[in-house]
Design a protein around this motif. Structure first.
Motif, PDB file in Angstrom:
ATOM      1  N   ASN A   1      -3.890   5.657  -0.885  1.00 54.34           N
ATOM      2  CA  ASN A   1      -4.600   6.785  -0.239  1.00 54.34           C
ATOM      3  C   ASN A   1      -3.887   8.074  -0.538  1.00 54.34           C
ATOM      4  O   ASN A   1      -2.413   8.364  -0.063  1.00 54.34           O
ATOM      5  CB  ASN A   1      -4.637   6.604   1.186  1.00 54.34           C
TER       6      ASN A   1
ATOM      7  N   ASP B   1      -8.601   5.908  -2.067  1.00 52.47           N
ATOM      8  CA  ASP B   1      -9.002   7.038  -1.299  1.00 52.47           C
ATOM      9  C   ASP B   1      -8.352   8.379  -2.165  1.00 52.47           C
ATOM     10  O   ASP B   1      -7.061   8.606  -2.021  1.00 52.47           O
ATOM     11  CB  ASP B   1      -8.918   7.153   0.124  1.00 52.47           C
TER      12      ASP B   1
ATOM     13  N   GLU C   1      -7.758  -2.885  -3.797  1.00 58.81           N
ATOM     14  CA  GLU C   1      -8.944  -3.074  -2.781  1.00 58.81           C
ATOM     15  C   GLU C   1      -9.356  -1.934  -2.315  1.00 58.81           C
ATOM     16  O   GLU C   1     -10.495  -1.682  -1.818  1.00 58.81           O
ATOM     17  CB  GLU C   1      -8.427  -3.997  -1.637  1.00 58.81           C
ATOM     18  N   SER C   2      -8.485  -0.871  -2.028  1.00 56.01           N
ATOM     19  CA  SER C   2      -8.786   0.368  -1.454  1.00 56.01           C
ATOM     20  C   SER C   2      -8.214   1.660  -2.026  1.00 56.01           C
ATOM     21  O   SER C   2      -7.197   1.519  -2.306  1.00 56.01           O
ATOM     22  CB  SER C   2      -8.507   0.297   0.227  1.00 56.01           C
TER      23      SER C   2
ATOM     24  N   GLY D   1       0.652  -1.055  -0.047  1.00 54.58           N
ATOM     25  CA  GLY D   1      -0.121   0.020   0.122  1.00 54.58           C
ATOM     26  C   GLY D   1       0.968   1.317   0.253  1.00 54.58           C
ATOM     27  O   GLY D   1       2.127   1.273   0.204  1.00 54.58           O
TER      28      GLY D   1
ATOM     29  N   ASP E   1       0.405   5.413   1.311  1.00 52.84           N
ATOM     30  CA  ASP E   1      -0.568   6.364   2.088  1.00 52.84           C
ATOM     31  C   ASP E   1       0.348   7.579   1.950  1.00 52.84           C
ATOM     32  O   ASP E   1       1.206   7.812   2.680  1.00 52.84           O
ATOM     33  CB  ASP E   1      -0.637   5.959   3.424  1.00 52.84           C
TER      34      ASP E   1
ATOM     35  N   ARG F   1      -2.219  -2.710  -3.274  1.00 54.78           N
ATOM     36  CA  ARG F   1      -3.753  -3.140  -2.784  1.00 54.78           C
ATOM     37  C   ARG F   1      -4.324  -1.985  -2.035  1.00 54.78           C
ATOM     38  O   ARG F   1      -5.830  -1.699  -2.083  1.00 54.78           O
ATOM     39  CB  ARG F   1      -3.509  -4.209  -1.756  1.00 54.78           C
ATOM     40  N   TYR F   2      -3.593  -0.910  -1.612  1.00 55.15           N
ATOM     41  CA  TYR F   2      -4.053   0.173  -0.779  1.00 55.15           C
ATOM     42  C   TYR F   2      -3.382   1.470  -1.258  1.00 55.15           C
ATOM     43  O   TYR F   2      -2.421   1.484  -1.340  1.00 55.15           O
ATOM     44  CB  TYR F   2      -3.984   0.184   0.591  1.00 55.15           C
TER      45      TYR F   2
END
Length: 199
Positions: free
Chosen positions: A32, A56, A53-54, A6, A8, A29-30
Motif C-alpha cells: 500500500n 494500492d 494479493e493486494s 506486507g 504499508d 502479499r500486501y
C-alpha cells in the motif's frame, strides 16, 4: 528472498519514483503506497511480486502505461490505481478479468479498456473519416473532368468558329481566362468543403 507479509507506507509525503527495490521483495502479499506524491511510471517488473494479493497505488501522480507484467499476477484480488495520471490500455489477464469494478481505475483520464470504455485507435481513421476522404477525392475528380471537357469542347469548336488569327488568339485568351477562373473557383469550393469536413 526476504519474507515479508506486507508493506504499508500510505498517507505520507513520499515523492519521486517508486523504488525498484520494492519489486525484489518477492514474498510481499500486501503493498500500500496510496496517498503519497509518487511520480513516474509503475515499475515494469511489478509482475515479479508473484505472491501479491493486494496493491494500492491510488492518490499519487503516477503516469505512463500500466505495465503488462501486472496481468501476470495470479493472486491479485485487491487493486486500486485510481487518482493518478495513468494512460493507455489496461492490461488483460486471467486474474485481472475478475476485477470488474471500474472505480479501481477512476480519475485516470488517459486510461481505457475493460472495465472502462474501450480504446479508440487514433492512428486508424474511422469509417466516417474514410467516407469523407473518398467524397473529397470523387469531387476533385468530377471537377477536373468537367473542367477538361468544357475546355476541350470550346477549344475544338473555336478552331472552326474563328478562322482569322486575330480572332483565334482572342478566343484562346478568353478560354485561358475562363479556365483560370474555373480553377480558382474549384479551389475555393474545395477549401470550403474541407473546412466544413474538418469541423
Amino acid at each position: 528472498m526476504i519474507a515479508m507479509a506486507g508493506i504499508d507506507l500510505s498517507g505520507n509525503s513520499l515523492s519521486q519514483e517508486i523504488p525498484n527495490g520494492l519489486t525484489t521483495l518477492l514474498g510481499v502479499r500486501y503493498l500500500n503506497l496510496s496517498g503519497n506524491h509518487f511520480s513516474g511510471c509503475i515499475p515494469e517488473d511489478i509482475g515479479n511480486l508473484v505472491l501479491l494479493e493486494s496493491l494500492d497505488l491510488s492518490g499519487n501522480q503516477l503516469s505512463g502505461k500500466i505495465p503488462q507484467s501486472l496481468a501476470a499476477l495470479k493472486s491479485i484480488s485487491v487493486l486500486n490505481l485510481s487518482t493518478n495520471e495513468l494512460s493507455g490500455r489496461i492490461p488483460t489477464g486471467d486474474q485481472l478479468r475478475t476485477l470488474t469494478d471500474p472505480s479501481i481505475y477512476s480519475n485516470n483520464p488517459g486510461l481505457c479498456g475493460v472495465p472502462l470504455e474501450d480504446c479508440i485507435n487514433s492512428s486508424t481513421p474511422t469509417q466516417t473519416e474514410k467516407s469523407q476522404d473518398e467524397d473529397r477525392e470523387a469531387l476533385w475528380l468530377y471537377c477536373f473532368v468537367a473542367a477538361g471537357f468544357i475546355f476541350g469542347f470550346w477549344l475544338y469548336w473555336g478552331i472552326f468558329l474563328f478562322r482569322s488569327e486575330t480572332w483565334r488568339c482572342a478566343f484562346y485568351q478568353y478560354v485561358d481566362n475562363m479556365q483560370a477562373k474555373a480553377t480558382k473557383k474549384m479551389y475555393s469550393c474545395m477549401s470550403c468543403f474541407q473546412a466544413s469536413g474538418s469541423e
